[in-house]
Design a protein around this motif. Structure first.
Motif: not given
Length: 108
Positions: A75-76, A80-82, A88-89, A99-100
């Motif tokens: 998920a991390g 990171a990809g996004v 965009n935070v 994702a998680l």
């Protein structure tokens, strides 16, 4: 420990923390940092954030886990990809959470 004896320590710690932060706010604009110090301070937020996040992503039960069974790491990586593609935070946080949740629901 006698019941209630930790309250003075808690209040003192809170007061000291507040005064330290207030001192920086009060001094803001009254003097200028040397360029080297200002440049070095730019690296503090990413360093602190990395120190908080990476152990949560990589460690599982106290040991490093870089396998595909580590849902937090996957998920991390998705987050990171996004982050790299959108800058965009909110989108990064949302993507990492979705994702998680999806990985935990599907792969349990």
């Amino acid at each position: 420990m006698i019941a209630g004896s930790w309250w003075p320590a808690l209040v003192a710690a809170g007061l000291v923390t507040y005064l330290i932060r207030l001192s920086f706010i009060a001094l803001l604009g009254r003097f200028e940092l040397p360029p080297l110090a200002a440049q070095a301070l730019r690296f503090v937020p990413p360093a602190v954030l990395s120190a908080i996040i990476f152990p949560e992503l990589i460690l599982r039960n106290g040991a490093p886990d870089l396998s595909l069974h580590n849902h937090r790491l996957l998920a991390g990586l998705a987050a990171a990809g996004v982050a790299l593609s959108t800058r965009n935070v909110l989108a990064t946080i949302a993507a990492g959470m979705v994702a998680l949740w999806a990985l935990q629901a599907l792969l349990g």
